[in-house]
Design an enzyme around this catalytic site. Structure first.
Site, PDB file in Angstrom:
ATOM      1  N   LYS A  43       3.652   9.683  -4.789  1.00  0.00           N
ATOM      2  CA  LYS A  43       4.120   9.489  -3.412  1.00  0.00           C
ATOM      3  C   LYS A  43       5.619   9.701  -3.335  1.00  0.00           C
ATOM      4  O   LYS A  43       6.313   9.163  -4.191  1.00  0.00           O
ATOM      5  CB  LYS A  43       3.762   8.056  -3.000  1.00  0.00           C
ATOM      6  CG  LYS A  43       4.219   7.675  -1.631  1.00  0.00           C
ATOM      7  CD  LYS A  43       3.863   6.255  -1.378  1.00  0.00           C
ATOM      8  CE  LYS A  43       4.520   5.830  -0.082  1.00  0.00           C
ATOM      9  NZ  LYS A  43       4.615   4.433   0.058  1.00  0.00           N
ATOM     10  N   TYR A  93      -2.181  10.483   7.510  1.00  0.00           N
ATOM     11  CA  TYR A  93      -2.331  10.090   8.912  1.00  0.00           C
ATOM     12  C   TYR A  93      -3.104  11.143   9.700  1.00  0.00           C
ATOM     13  O   TYR A  93      -3.528  10.897  10.818  1.00  0.00           O
ATOM     14  CB  TYR A  93      -0.954   9.822   9.532  1.00  0.00           C
ATOM     15  CG  TYR A  93      -0.189   8.773   8.743  1.00  0.00           C
ATOM     16  CD1 TYR A  93      -0.460   7.423   8.930  1.00  0.00           C
ATOM     17  CD2 TYR A  93       0.745   9.136   7.772  1.00  0.00           C
ATOM     18  CE1 TYR A  93       0.201   6.446   8.190  1.00  0.00           C
ATOM     19  CE2 TYR A  93       1.409   8.173   7.023  1.00  0.00           C
ATOM     20  CZ  TYR A  93       1.131   6.838   7.232  1.00  0.00           C
ATOM     21  OH  TYR A  93       1.772   5.886   6.482  1.00  0.00           O
ATOM     22  N   ARG A 130       8.590   2.949   8.154  1.00  0.00           N
ATOM     23  CA  ARG A 130       9.379   1.728   8.326  1.00  0.00           C
ATOM     24  C   ARG A 130       9.558   1.395   9.805  1.00  0.00           C
ATOM     25  O   ARG A 130       9.663   0.223  10.167  1.00  0.00           O
ATOM     26  CB  ARG A 130      10.708   1.855   7.581  1.00  0.00           C
ATOM     27  CG  ARG A 130      10.475   1.891   6.067  1.00  0.00           C
ATOM     28  CD  ARG A 130      11.750   2.118   5.265  1.00  0.00           C
ATOM     29  NE  ARG A 130      11.434   2.386   3.862  1.00  0.00           N
ATOM     30  CZ  ARG A 130      12.308   2.852   2.979  1.00  0.00           C
ATOM     31  NH1 ARG A 130      13.564   3.069   3.346  1.00  0.00           N
ATOM     32  NH2 ARG A 130      11.952   3.072   1.725  1.00  0.00           N
ATOM     33  N   LYS A 135       6.134   6.449  -7.574  1.00  0.00           N
ATOM     34  CA  LYS A 135       6.575   6.350  -6.181  1.00  0.00           C
ATOM     35  C   LYS A 135       8.087   6.514  -6.149  1.00  0.00           C
ATOM     36  O   LYS A 135       8.805   5.792  -6.825  1.00  0.00           O
ATOM     37  CB  LYS A 135       6.167   4.995  -5.598  1.00  0.00           C
ATOM     38  CG  LYS A 135       6.713   4.772  -4.205  1.00  0.00           C
ATOM     39  CD  LYS A 135       6.110   3.556  -3.550  1.00  0.00           C
ATOM     40  CE  LYS A 135       6.747   3.309  -2.196  1.00  0.00           C
ATOM     41  NZ  LYS A 135       6.191   2.137  -1.537  1.00  0.00           N
ATOM     42  N   SER A 192       4.576   9.261   5.962  1.00  0.00           N
ATOM     43  CA  SER A 192       4.894   9.293   7.391  1.00  0.00           C
ATOM     44  C   SER A 192       5.846  10.425   7.765  1.00  0.00           C
ATOM     45  O   SER A 192       5.657  11.090   8.788  1.00  0.00           O
ATOM     46  CB  SER A 192       5.480   7.943   7.801  1.00  0.00           C
ATOM     47  OG  SER A 192       6.611   7.628   6.991  1.00  0.00           O
TER      48      SER A 192
HETATM   49  N1  LIG Z   1       6.147  -0.502  -0.088  1.00  0.00           N
HETATM   50  C1  LIG Z   1       5.540  -0.286   1.112  1.00  0.00           C
HETATM   51  C2  LIG Z   1       5.127   1.093   1.443  1.00  0.00           C
HETATM   52  N2  LIG Z   1       3.851   1.470   1.325  1.00  0.00           N
HETATM   53  C3  LIG Z   1       3.761   2.760   1.818  1.00  0.00           C
HETATM   54  C4  LIG Z   1       5.021   3.175   2.226  1.00  0.00           C
HETATM   55  C5  LIG Z   1       5.385   4.477   2.869  1.00  0.00           C
HETATM   56  C6  LIG Z   1       4.271   5.220   3.512  1.00  0.00           C
HETATM   57  C7  LIG Z   1       4.683   6.278   4.468  1.00  0.00           C
HETATM   58  O1  LIG Z   1       5.883   6.612   4.611  1.00  0.00           O
HETATM   59  O2  LIG Z   1       3.780   6.800   5.118  1.00  0.00           O
HETATM   60  C8  LIG Z   1       5.906   2.133   1.978  1.00  0.00           C
HETATM   61  C9  LIG Z   1       7.327   2.213   2.362  1.00  0.00           C
HETATM   62  C10 LIG Z   1       8.400   1.962   1.413  1.00  0.00           C
HETATM   63  O3  LIG Z   1       8.190   1.878   0.201  1.00  0.00           O
HETATM   64  O4  LIG Z   1       9.524   1.816   1.879  1.00  0.00           O
END
Ligand SMILES: NCc1[nH]cc(CCC(=O)O)c1CC(=O)O
Ligand SMILES: [Mg+2]
Length: 353
Positions: free
Chosen positions: A275, A340, A231, A221, A301
């Protein structure tokens, strides 16, 4: 005889159609376009397909009843109260989407330094898990494990003097995973990027008699700008102090992704995830080729927002861009995609038969 593109090399300089050729026709033996000449022919040679089985649908939850709230930066995506999430679970069932992922918008009054709401067995996620499982026991439920929806500072872990504490955070994540699994969650998905959390969660689950609960590790990630709209959706955009670069990966690296994935597999991950998605398809391919594990990608997102925004402006064909982006994950080697677009894509796939 040496063969080059289907013709003996000795004959390469000899025209195949001396005198018989259409003026200006190229002397080509191999014409890749033949296999693209009609839809039926393209279908015959198609290498990858997207099906509804490839989709995991992320849903945002909010407290209340009969409530649906638009997420401004994600046109077409809403925060849902638990009863509405149950309705969407029914829609997912009908569309044969195998799994839903749940993300809470936590009321600001419940957020604190330690993210203590994360381990409340009655928090929004656990309520939704119970409600959905009660009506639809046959749909898969995935829950994120990380503290960011619950902390006042928006970080995924415990913080001290501006540093994210690894081992102390892992202890809390195990408790978070346990309340979710006890509520009925099928797949625990640690997204925090603390070291050692997969092993700790696996041990915690096994000790609690929850050895059938799967782990999908957010193994590679990256610290990404593409999480911005998420967020917004969970309400951590305004509160996040600094960035997540001391725990999420540097986007310049892919060897490191392999080491991260290898560790999570060794620690007991049943499935691994990369991711964000589209900007990291090379990583998806390397992970799949190296480990041959069930490999997922998260079309995050920001990726959704880019396509939705351009489509809403009439700048691209939204449906085609959606389907093309999802198929790209399959081509890169992914076994499935968190997206999504899942319900829209599933509707389209089912309409195509
Ligand atoms: N840790 C939480 C998390 N789980 C999924 C996402 C992002 C998913 C998305 O942007 O669709 C995040 C955000 C982050 O790490 O700041
Ligand atoms: Mg790791």
């Amino acid at each position: 005889m040496a063969i080059k593109y289907g013709r003996p090399i000795e004959l390469r300089e000899v025209s195949r159609h001396e005198g018989t050729m259409v003026p200006h026709a190229l002397d080509l033996t191999v014409r890749p376009r033949r296999n693209r000449k009609a839809e039926w022919a393209r279908r015959m040679v198609r290498e990858n397909v997207l099906t509804t089985d490839d989709l995991i649908w992320p849903l945002f939850l909010i407290d209340g009843n009969n409530k649906r709230e638009q997420v401004a930066s994600m046109p077409g995506v809403e925060r849902l109260s638990v009863d509405q999430a149950v309705r969407e679970a029914e829609r997912a069932m009908k569309l044969t989407i195998p799994c839903i992922a749940l993300f809470p918008y936590t009321d600001p009054s419940l957020r604190d330094e330690e993210g203590s709401e994360a381990t409340n067995p009655n928090n929004l996620v656990c309520q939704a898990v119970r409600a959905i499982k009660k009506e639809f026991p046959d749909i898969g439920l995935l829950c994120d494990v990380a503290l960011d929806p619950f902390t006042s500072h928006g970080h995924d872990g415990l913080i001290s003097d501006g540093r994210i504490l690894n081992d102390e955070t892992v202890a809390v994540l195990v408790r978070q995973a346990l309340v979710q699994a006890e509520a009925g969650c099928d797949i625990i998905a640690p997204s925090d990027m603390m070291d050692g959390r997969v092993a700790a969660i696996r041990e915690g689950l096994d000790r609690s008699g929850l050895s059938d609960v799967q782990i999908m590790a957010y193994a590679a990630k990256y610290a990404s700008a593409f999480y911005g709209p998420f967020r917004d959706a969970i309400g951590s955009a305004k509160t996040l102090t600094g960035d997540k670069r001391t725990y999420q990966m540097d986007s310049a690296n892919s060897d490191e992704a392999l080491r991260e994935v290898e560790l999570d597999i060794a620690e007991g991950a049943d499935m691994v995830m990369v991711k964000p998605g589209m900007p990291y398809l090379d990583v998806v391919r390397r992970v799949k080729d190296t480990f041959a594990m069930p490999t997922f990608a998260y079309q995050v997102s920001g990726e959704y927002a880019m396509i939705a925004a351009a489509a809403n402006n009439g700048w691209l064909d939204g449906e085609r861009a959606m389907m093309e982006s999802l198929l790209a994950f399959k081509r890169a080697g992914a076994d499935g995609v968190l997206s999504y677009f899942a319900p829209k894509a599933a509707e389209k796939l089912r309409a195509q038969g």
